[in-house]
Design a protein around this motif. Structure first.
Motif, PDB file in Angstrom:
ATOM      1  N   LYS A   3       6.549  15.294  -3.635  1.00 28.75           N
ATOM      2  CA  LYS A   3       5.640  14.534  -2.790  1.00 28.75           C
ATOM      3  C   LYS A   3       6.102  13.077  -2.792  1.00 28.75           C
ATOM      4  N   ARG A   4       6.435  12.571  -1.614  1.00 30.49           N
ATOM      5  CA  ARG A   4       6.944  11.211  -1.509  1.00 30.49           C
ATOM      6  C   ARG A   4       5.907  10.219  -1.025  1.00 30.49           C
ATOM      7  N   TYR A   5       4.901  10.709  -0.302  1.00 29.14           N
ATOM      8  CA  TYR A   5       3.957   9.813   0.358  1.00 29.14           C
ATOM      9  C   TYR A   5       2.512  10.162   0.015  1.00 29.14           C
ATOM     10  N   TRP A   6       1.666   9.164   0.084  1.00 29.08           N
ATOM     11  CA  TRP A   6       0.224   9.407   0.140  1.00 29.08           C
ATOM     12  C   TRP A   6      -0.288   8.673   1.365  1.00 29.08           C
ATOM     13  N   PHE A   7      -1.347   9.229   1.939  1.00 28.66           N
ATOM     14  CA  PHE A   7      -1.790   8.810   3.265  1.00 28.66           C
ATOM     15  C   PHE A   7      -3.230   8.320   3.258  1.00 28.66           C
ATOM     16  N   GLN A   8      -3.512   7.383   4.150  1.00 31.60           N
ATOM     17  CA  GLN A   8      -4.872   6.905   4.386  1.00 31.60           C
ATOM     18  C   GLN A   8      -5.074   6.840   5.892  1.00 31.60           C
ATOM     19  N   LEU A   9      -6.242   7.262   6.329  1.00 27.32           N
ATOM     20  CA  LEU A   9      -6.589   7.118   7.738  1.00 27.32           C
ATOM     21  C   LEU A   9      -7.539   5.935   7.849  1.00 27.32           C
ATOM     22  N   ALA A  46      -7.188   5.551  15.532  1.00 30.35           N
ATOM     23  CA  ALA A  46      -7.073   5.268  14.094  1.00 30.35           C
ATOM     24  C   ALA A  46      -5.625   4.925  13.756  1.00 30.35           C
ATOM     25  N   ILE A  47      -5.435   4.516  12.518  1.00 29.92           N
ATOM     26  CA  ILE A  47      -4.100   4.186  12.013  1.00 29.92           C
ATOM     27  C   ILE A  47      -3.845   5.037  10.777  1.00 29.92           C
ATOM     28  N   LEU A  48      -2.706   5.725  10.764  1.00 25.89           N
ATOM     29  CA  LEU A  48      -2.302   6.492   9.590  1.00 25.89           C
ATOM     30  C   LEU A  48      -1.375   5.610   8.761  1.00 25.89           C
ATOM     31  N   ALA A  49      -1.840   5.233   7.570  1.00 26.14           N
ATOM     32  CA  ALA A  49      -1.014   4.438   6.658  1.00 26.14           C
ATOM     33  C   ALA A  49      -0.213   5.391   5.780  1.00 26.14           C
ATOM     34  N   VAL A  50       1.102   5.191   5.751  1.00 27.80           N
ATOM     35  CA  VAL A  50       2.006   6.005   4.937  1.00 27.80           C
ATOM     36  C   VAL A  50       2.422   5.139   3.754  1.00 27.80           C
ATOM     37  N   THR A  55       6.101   3.328  -5.380  1.00 27.63           N
ATOM     38  CA  THR A  55       5.780   1.903  -5.459  1.00 27.63           C
ATOM     39  C   THR A  55       4.379   1.555  -4.983  1.00 27.63           C
ATOM     40  N   SER A  56       3.695   2.491  -4.312  1.00 26.56           N
ATOM     41  CA  SER A  56       2.392   2.271  -3.668  1.00 26.56           C
ATOM     42  C   SER A  56       2.473   1.303  -2.495  1.00 26.56           C
ATOM     43  N   ASN A  57       3.669   0.901  -2.101  1.00 26.30           N
ATOM     44  CA  ASN A  57       3.842   0.037  -0.934  1.00 26.30           C
ATOM     45  C   ASN A  57       3.560   0.809   0.344  1.00 26.30           C
ATOM     46  N   ILE A  58       3.064   0.108   1.359  1.00 23.41           N
ATOM     47  CA  ILE A  58       2.886   0.719   2.676  1.00 23.41           C
ATOM     48  C   ILE A  58       4.261   0.792   3.333  1.00 23.41           C
ATOM     49  N   LEU A  59       4.650   1.989   3.733  1.00 26.51           N
ATOM     50  CA  LEU A  59       5.959   2.201   4.349  1.00 26.51           C
ATOM     51  C   LEU A  59       5.878   2.230   5.870  1.00 26.51           C
ATOM     52  N   ASP A  60       4.755   2.672   6.389  1.00 30.82           N
ATOM     53  CA  ASP A  60       4.630   2.821   7.835  1.00 30.82           C
ATOM     54  C   ASP A  60       3.157   2.791   8.202  1.00 30.82           C
ATOM     55  N   MET A  61       2.877   2.304   9.408  1.00 29.61           N
ATOM     56  CA  MET A  61       1.523   2.313   9.964  1.00 29.61           C
ATOM     57  C   MET A  61       1.651   2.968  11.331  1.00 29.61           C
TER      58      MET A  61
END
Length: 66
Positions: A3-9, A46-50, A55-61
């Motif tokens: 698992k590389r990503y965690w997501f927030q809507l 909405a915006i999907l935050a990747v 690192t917990s950094n935001i990689l993509d919006m």
């Protein structure tokens, strides 16, 4: 597969919508789950935050419009 990503809507104001989108390695799968959640909950924009699992950094919006 790792698992590389965690997501927030998020709303347009970057508030958390509370959608449960499982951690994973596929942005496409997360995007499809986000769209399904949005349809079920009457959210049309909405915006999907990747975020990085490492690192917990935001990689993509990713902007989503239904």
């Amino acid at each position: 597969m790792m698992k590389r990503y965690w997501f927030q809507l998020l709303t347009e104001s970057y508030d958390e919508l509370g959608a449960l989108i499982p951690d994973g390695s596929s942005k496409t799968t997360a995007l499809n789950r986000a769209k399904r959640w949005m349809e079920q909950n009457g959210v049309d924009s909405a915006i999907l935050a990747v975020n990085s699992m490492v690192t917990s950094n935001i990689l993509d919006m990713i902007q989503i419009e239904l």
